[in-house]
Write a protein that holds these residues in place. Structure first.
Motif, PDB file in Angstrom:
ATOM      1  N   GLU A  89      73.692 119.606  99.648  1.00 53.47           N
ATOM      2  CA  GLU A  89      73.090 120.853 100.138  1.00 53.47           C
ATOM      3  C   GLU A  89      71.567 120.790 100.153  1.00 53.47           C
ATOM      4  O   GLU A  89      70.921 121.276 101.079  1.00 53.47           O
ATOM      5  CB  GLU A  89      73.541 122.027  99.256  1.00 53.47           C
ATOM      6  CG  GLU A  89      75.043 122.240  99.201  1.00 53.47           C
ATOM      7  CD  GLU A  89      75.651 122.567 100.553  1.00 53.47           C
ATOM      8  OE1 GLU A  89      75.069 123.380 101.290  1.00 53.47           O
ATOM      9  OE2 GLU A  89      76.706 121.999 100.880  1.00 53.47           O
ATOM     10  N   ARG A  90      70.981 120.200  99.119  1.00 55.76           N
ATOM     11  CA  ARG A  90      69.517 120.220  98.988  1.00 55.76           C
ATOM     12  C   ARG A  90      68.823 119.448 100.107  1.00 55.76           C
ATOM     13  O   ARG A  90      67.638 119.645 100.363  1.00 55.76           O
ATOM     14  CB  ARG A  90      69.100 119.644  97.635  1.00 55.76           C
ATOM     15  CG  ARG A  90      69.331 118.156  97.484  1.00 55.76           C
ATOM     16  CD  ARG A  90      68.893 117.631  96.129  1.00 55.76           C
ATOM     17  NE  ARG A  90      68.975 116.180  96.068  1.00 55.76           N
ATOM     18  CZ  ARG A  90      70.081 115.502  95.804  1.00 55.76           C
ATOM     19  NH1 ARG A  90      71.210 116.162  95.570  1.00 55.76           N
ATOM     20  NH2 ARG A  90      70.076 114.176  95.768  1.00 55.76           N
ATOM     21  N   HIS A  92      70.593 118.596 103.466  1.00 54.89           N
ATOM     22  CA  HIS A  92      70.999 118.921 104.835  1.00 54.89           C
ATOM     23  C   HIS A  92      70.472 120.270 105.322  1.00 54.89           C
ATOM     24  O   HIS A  92      70.480 120.550 106.528  1.00 54.89           O
ATOM     25  CB  HIS A  92      72.528 118.853 104.981  1.00 54.89           C
ATOM     26  CG  HIS A  92      73.252 120.122 104.667  1.00 54.89           C
ATOM     27  ND1 HIS A  92      73.390 121.144 105.574  1.00 54.89           N
ATOM     28  CD2 HIS A  92      73.881 120.532 103.549  1.00 54.89           C
ATOM     29  CE1 HIS A  92      74.081 122.126 105.033  1.00 54.89           C
ATOM     30  NE2 HIS A  92      74.387 121.780 103.805  1.00 54.89           N
ATOM     31  N   THR A  93      69.990 121.104 104.414  1.00 52.78           N
ATOM     32  CA  THR A  93      69.460 122.403 104.828  1.00 52.78           C
ATOM     33  C   THR A  93      67.971 122.358 105.183  1.00 52.78           C
ATOM     34  O   THR A  93      67.425 123.352 105.666  1.00 52.78           O
ATOM     35  CB  THR A  93      69.668 123.440 103.705  1.00 52.78           C
ATOM     36  OG1 THR A  93      69.097 122.938 102.489  1.00 52.78           O
ATOM     37  CG2 THR A  93      71.146 123.721 103.484  1.00 52.78           C
ATOM     38  N   SER A 119      78.911 118.771 104.742  1.00 54.51           N
ATOM     39  CA  SER A 119      78.074 119.132 103.600  1.00 54.51           C
ATOM     40  C   SER A 119      78.821 119.026 102.272  1.00 54.51           C
ATOM     41  O   SER A 119      80.052 118.964 102.221  1.00 54.51           O
ATOM     42  CB  SER A 119      77.565 120.568 103.762  1.00 54.51           C
ATOM     43  OG  SER A 119      78.631 121.489 103.584  1.00 54.51           O
ATOM     44  N   GLU A 120      78.053 119.028 101.216  1.00 52.24           N
ATOM     45  CA  GLU A 120      78.606 118.998  99.859  1.00 52.24           C
ATOM     46  C   GLU A 120      79.526 120.192  99.616  1.00 52.24           C
ATOM     47  O   GLU A 120      80.580 120.070  98.982  1.00 52.24           O
ATOM     48  CB  GLU A 120      77.463 119.001  98.849  1.00 52.24           C
ATOM     49  CG  GLU A 120      77.893 118.962  97.405  1.00 52.24           C
ATOM     50  CD  GLU A 120      76.705 118.910  96.463  1.00 52.24           C
ATOM     51  OE1 GLU A 120      76.936 118.725  95.254  1.00 52.24           O
ATOM     52  OE2 GLU A 120      75.556 119.051  96.923  1.00 52.24           O
ATOM     53  N   LYS A 121      79.144 121.344 100.141  1.00 53.42           N
ATOM     54  CA  LYS A 121      79.940 122.560  99.948  1.00 53.42           C
ATOM     55  C   LYS A 121      81.320 122.413 100.574  1.00 53.42           C
ATOM     56  O   LYS A 121      82.321 122.880 100.023  1.00 53.42           O
ATOM     57  CB  LYS A 121      79.208 123.754 100.559  1.00 53.42           C
ATOM     58  CG  LYS A 121      79.857 125.098 100.273  1.00 53.42           C
ATOM     59  CD  LYS A 121      79.011 126.232 100.819  1.00 53.42           C
ATOM     60  CE  LYS A 121      79.630 127.584 100.509  1.00 53.42           C
ATOM     61  NZ  LYS A 121      78.803 128.700 101.040  1.00 53.42           N
TER      62      LYS A 121
END
Length: 207
Positions: A89-90, A92-93, A119-121
Motif C-alpha cells: 500500500e505504501r 502503489h498509492t 495491492s497488498e490489501k
C-alpha cells in the motif's frame, strides 16, 4: 526481452519458495507479499498456470531506455496471458509510482498484453488468505474413501455445515475440515472462504 534469475543465490535477498501443484514447479518470490499472492493464483479457478519473474521488457521514457520485469506471468484458462505487478500500500498509492506504472502498462498494451496492479490489501484479506493457506497445506493429499464419501454426501444434500457433516459421517470435525480443504482446493465443492475461517460452522455446498 530479458530474464532475471532468482535461482542464483544472492546474499542480499531473501527468496521465498512456493510449491505450486497447478504449475508443476517451485515459484521463486522476492518478497513475502509476492509469496502470499501465490496462494491466490494457485487456487483461482480462472488461472491455468503462473510463473514468477517472467521475461522483462525494455521501454522508452523521455527518450531513455528502461528495463522492467513484472512479478508474475499468468496463463488464463482461455489461453490469454496477463502480467501482474505486486505492490504494498505504501508504494502503489504514490503519484510517482502511479505515473511510472501507467507507462509500463502502456508498453505492455502495445505488445498486446494486460499489465495488472494488485495491492497488498487485495492479497492480505485476513480470512481468505488464511483459508487459501489451509487449502495449500492439504493440496498434495491423495483422495481417499473419506474424500469420496464427503463428496457423495454433499452432492446428495446439496448444502450442510462441517459440524453436520461430522455427525452424519461419524467423523471428528478436524477430519472433515481436512477433507473439505482438499475437495475445495480441486473445485469439487465450495465454501465461503472470504468472510470466515474454514471451521465447523462453515457451510459446504455442491459445486
Amino acid at each position: 526481452m530479458y530474464t532475471r534469475n532468482l535461482r542464483k543465490p544472492s546474499p542480499s535477498k531473501n527468496i521465498y519458495k512456493f510449491a505450486s501443484r497447478k504449475s508443476h514447479s517451485t515459484i521463486m518470490c522476492e518478497s513475502g507479499l509476492e509469496f502470499d499472492a501465490c496462494f491466490h493464483l494457485e487456487f483461482s479457478p480462472t488461472i491455468a498456470a503462473f510463473e514468477s519473474q517472467p521475461h522483462g521488457i525494455e521501454y522508452l521514457v523521455d527518450g531513455k531506455v528502461r528495463r522492467y520485469t513484472p512479478d508474475f506471468k499468468v496463463v488464463k484458462n482461455t489461453g490469454e496471458i496477463e502480467y501482474i505487478e505486486i505492490k504494498p500500500e505504501r508504494i502503489h498509492t504514490t503519484e510517482k509510482f502511479r505515473n511510472e506504472f501507467e507507462k509500463k502498462r502502456a508498453a505492455y498494451s502495445e505488445l498486446g498484453y494486460k499489465l495488472i496492479l494488485v495491492s497488498e490489501k487485495q492479497i492480505r484479506n485476513q480470512h481468505l488468505l488464511s483459508n487459501l493457506k489451509t487449502l495449500h497445506r492439504f493440496s498434495n493429499t491423495t483422495l481417499s474413501d473419506v474424500h469420496k464419501k464427503v463428496l457423495e454426501l454433499v452432492k446428495k444434500v446439496k448444502s450442510l455445515s462441517i459440524r453436520q457433516m461430522a455427525a452424519k459421517m461419524n467423523l471428528v470435525i478436524g477430519e472433515c475440515i481436512a477433507a473439505c480443504a482438499v475437495l475445495i482446493g480441486i473445485g469439487a465443492i465450495t465454501a465461503d472462504l472470504v468472510t470466515e475461517p474454514l471451521c465447523e460452522h462453515s457451510l459446504i455446498n455442491e459445486n
